[in-house]
Enzyme design. Sequence first.
Site, PDB file in Angstrom:
ATOM      1  CD1 TRP A 155      -0.332  -1.593   3.117  1.00  0.00           C
ATOM      2  CD2 TRP A 155       0.578   0.438   3.354  1.00  0.00           C
ATOM      3  NE1 TRP A 155       0.420  -1.598   4.272  1.00  0.00           N
ATOM      4  CE2 TRP A 155       0.990  -0.357   4.444  1.00  0.00           C
ATOM      5  CE3 TRP A 155       1.029   1.759   3.300  1.00  0.00           C
ATOM      6  CZ2 TRP A 155       1.837   0.103   5.457  1.00  0.00           C
ATOM      7  CZ3 TRP A 155       1.871   2.227   4.301  1.00  0.00           C
ATOM      8  CH2 TRP A 155       2.259   1.401   5.358  1.00  0.00           C
ATOM      9  N   GLY A 229       6.082  -6.594  -0.643  1.00  0.00           N
ATOM     10  CA  GLY A 229       5.320  -6.472   0.597  1.00  0.00           C
ATOM     11  C   GLY A 229       6.183  -6.891   1.774  1.00  0.00           C
ATOM     12  CD  GLU A 251      12.651  -6.173  -5.133  1.00  0.00           C
ATOM     13  OE1 GLU A 251      13.231  -5.663  -4.167  1.00  0.00           O
ATOM     14  OE2 GLU A 251      13.254  -6.559  -6.144  1.00  0.00           O
ATOM     15  CG  LEU A 252      10.411  -9.825   0.725  1.00  0.00           C
ATOM     16  CD1 LEU A 252      10.817 -11.148   1.354  1.00  0.00           C
ATOM     17  CD2 LEU A 252       8.940  -9.848   0.330  1.00  0.00           C
ATOM     18  CB  CYS A 285      10.840  -0.889   1.116  1.00  0.00           C
ATOM     19  SG  CYS A 285      11.187  -0.277  -0.546  1.00  0.00           S
ATOM     20  CD  GLU A 383       9.652  -2.591   6.941  1.00  0.00           C
ATOM     21  OE1 GLU A 383       8.791  -3.484   6.973  1.00  0.00           O
ATOM     22  OE2 GLU A 383      10.180  -2.193   5.873  1.00  0.00           O
TER      23      GLU A 383
HETATM   24  P1  NAD Z   1       1.798  -7.164   3.094  1.00  0.00           P
HETATM   25  O1  NAD Z   1       2.792  -8.246   3.011  1.00  0.00           O
HETATM   26  O2  NAD Z   1       0.882  -7.129   4.256  1.00  0.00           O
HETATM   27  O3  NAD Z   1       0.856  -7.168   1.805  1.00  0.00           O
HETATM   28  C1  NAD Z   1       1.379  -7.090   0.502  1.00  0.00           C
HETATM   29  C2  NAD Z   1       0.371  -7.666  -0.473  1.00  0.00           C
HETATM   30  O4  NAD Z   1       0.248  -9.059  -0.275  1.00  0.00           O
HETATM   31  C3  NAD Z   1      -1.043  -7.095  -0.345  1.00  0.00           C
HETATM   32  O5  NAD Z   1      -1.561  -6.853  -1.633  1.00  0.00           O
HETATM   33  C4  NAD Z   1      -1.793  -8.212   0.352  1.00  0.00           C
HETATM   34  O6  NAD Z   1      -3.175  -8.210   0.094  1.00  0.00           O
HETATM   35  C5  NAD Z   1      -1.120  -9.425  -0.264  1.00  0.00           C
HETATM   36  N1  NAD Z   1      -1.252 -10.681   0.492  1.00  0.00           N
HETATM   37  C6  NAD Z   1      -1.507 -10.873   1.797  1.00  0.00           C
HETATM   38  N2  NAD Z   1      -1.501 -12.192   2.094  1.00  0.00           N
HETATM   39  C7  NAD Z   1      -1.224 -12.854   0.952  1.00  0.00           C
HETATM   40  C8  NAD Z   1      -1.042 -14.237   0.626  1.00  0.00           C
HETATM   41  N3  NAD Z   1      -1.156 -15.199   1.539  1.00  0.00           N
HETATM   42  N4  NAD Z   1      -0.734 -14.546  -0.659  1.00  0.00           N
HETATM   43  C9  NAD Z   1      -0.585 -13.592  -1.588  1.00  0.00           C
HETATM   44  N5  NAD Z   1      -0.745 -12.265  -1.339  1.00  0.00           N
HETATM   45  C10 NAD Z   1      -1.063 -11.905  -0.071  1.00  0.00           C
HETATM   46  O7  NAD Z   1       2.642  -5.819   2.974  1.00  0.00           O
HETATM   47  P2  NAD Z   1       2.117  -4.314   3.101  1.00  0.00           P
HETATM   48  O8  NAD Z   1       1.816  -4.022   4.533  1.00  0.00           O
HETATM   49  O9  NAD Z   1       1.070  -4.042   2.077  1.00  0.00           O
HETATM   50  O10 NAD Z   1       3.416  -3.488   2.636  1.00  0.00           O
HETATM   51  C11 NAD Z   1       4.396  -3.014   3.511  1.00  0.00           C
HETATM   52  C12 NAD Z   1       5.645  -3.852   3.406  1.00  0.00           C
HETATM   53  O11 NAD Z   1       6.110  -3.854   2.051  1.00  0.00           O
HETATM   54  C13 NAD Z   1       6.808  -3.313   4.217  1.00  0.00           C
HETATM   55  O12 NAD Z   1       7.447  -4.368   4.885  1.00  0.00           O
HETATM   56  C14 NAD Z   1       7.742  -2.712   3.167  1.00  0.00           C
HETATM   57  O13 NAD Z   1       9.083  -2.657   3.546  1.00  0.00           O
HETATM   58  C15 NAD Z   1       7.505  -3.630   2.018  1.00  0.00           C
HETATM   59  N6  NAD Z   1       7.895  -3.007   0.760  1.00  0.00           N
HETATM   60  C16 NAD Z   1       9.024  -3.458   0.137  1.00  0.00           C
HETATM   61  C17 NAD Z   1       9.451  -2.853  -1.040  1.00  0.00           C
HETATM   62  C18 NAD Z   1      10.691  -3.316  -1.747  1.00  0.00           C
HETATM   63  O14 NAD Z   1      10.914  -2.914  -2.887  1.00  0.00           O
HETATM   64  N7  NAD Z   1      11.539  -4.128  -1.134  1.00  0.00           N
HETATM   65  C19 NAD Z   1       8.714  -1.796  -1.569  1.00  0.00           C
HETATM   66  C20 NAD Z   1       7.570  -1.371  -0.914  1.00  0.00           C
HETATM   67  C21 NAD Z   1       7.162  -1.987   0.261  1.00  0.00           C
END
Ligand code: NAD
Length: 515
Positions: A155, A229, A251-252, A285, A383
Amino acid sequence: MATVEQQLPETHNGVADGGTDIPVENPATGEIVATVPDLGADAVAEMVARARAAQPEWEAYGFDGRARVLSRAQKWLMDNAGRVVDTIVSETGKTHEDAQLAEIGYAGNAFGFWAKMASEYLGDERVKSSQILVKGKKLVLRYRPLGLIGVIGPWNYPLTNSFGDCIPALMAGNAVILKPSEITPLTSLLLAEGMRECGLPENVLQIATGRGATGAALVEHVDMIMFTGSTRTGTKVAEAAARRLIPASLELGGKDPMIVLSDADLERAANFATYYSMQNAGQTCISIERVYVEEPVYDEFVAKVSEKVRALRVGKPEGFGSVEVGAITFPPQLETIKDHVADAVQKGARVLTGGKQVPGAGRFYEPTVLVDVDHSMKCMTEETFGPTLPIMKVRDADEAVRLANESPYGLGASVFSRDTARGEAIARRLDCGAANVNDAMINYTVLELPMGGAKASGLGSRHGAGGIRKYCSQQAIVVTRLAMKKEVFMYPYKSRTSRLLAGFFKLMYGRGRRA
Ligand code: NAD
């Protein structure tokens, strides 16, 4: 001006709603700005069928045909930048500047970059071989699109980190289904509408709105999954991908350190620490999440940063120039931020500025500077993803490197020193995907360089040659032109031929490594 709801396409890919609608909240006001369907597994399967039917025609467009669509999309984005910024701001609560610079600026560049570079990265490569048995043969390395790519996004950057990864996947000739975060689906829907206006054939890009279950359903169908995510969800996605033996690029999360050496330009270092920890309200991130400062300059650096952070305006973005720090987009994130600050204070940290949720409507947290911190505190090891900056005093550069590497994460890092050779030497000792010297985060804008995480920050990378080749399979083509009836090593085996071959191998490989 039209409301965000009015700007949205009327149908969501024409797919029947599989569950309850998802309300999309403006985090800066608490208002519900739109609702989107929560698509179930059946709806995802229908989308998959349509995507697979549409993909071959898109692949047949070739690099030039696809580049024309992407170039039109680049212009569309610039023509509609105001509308896209408003949509991003309405669902994230970020400032207009954060939406413009890190989202519109990124995607504008990315459309042009991938349109131009795809043929260079993916064009047939003629290969030469030292292997004697293939002398005279045509050897080709070919990249072919995998077919259907699933992109799942977070998000914090609905355009850059969700839609952005669709651009190279599409340019490689794939169909794409994007599952944006349930918190911020509107930008993806708007962009998909824009792509259709620019001539992208129907069903080549579809948006699967929904929660985690929708993402999980998508992983069960696609040929490759590009996930951005949290590390926790990324691990689940990797497990599901492994069960199907499909590639996953992840990308986490991150906990990016900044190291300030005693010879650094402290004014620049303080400006960078302030901006890159508070930009996007710290919800990036690759935000600076922790700082290590050499003892001799610690007091001066802390004083400068505190003054700069204290001057920041936080609150509802009312247009360009209204505030520096916007909302906390995701409700549970606010609890994490409060928990990390409380944990630090309880263990002896001092809050120099900020440290509280902003009272009133909307979800805001004061830009916060913490000192007297150490690695027993969550704010230095987990984080936080908020507008907080913990600063720690270190004896010397070696201690800073040790502490910077003492993390499960390894996304980005930065080092500040006037001695750039020393700064680079320290950057090379950091266990992370990208390290900037006298800078921060800027590597993300360099699409020629890979961007990805080490350790728990991810697998694989976006950008650069690898950032588009991952959406393809490699195929080796060998063409024998001068074809004899049979080769010398074939049946029947004869001891004379074998002796000749043994002598040949000895001649070729028996002298060890030649200078
Ligand atoms: P999240 O992991 O909660 O959700 C990410 C996505 O995964 C959402 O669309 C969610 O609906 C989906 N999802 C949830 N459960 C799932 C499953 N079991 N199978 C498949 N998809 C599923 O992350 P978030 O809170 O939306 O984002 C924040 C995180 O993202 C932070 O940790 C941040 O560091 C990371 N992030 C990393 C980068 C990068 O480039 N490394 C960039 C942006 C954000």
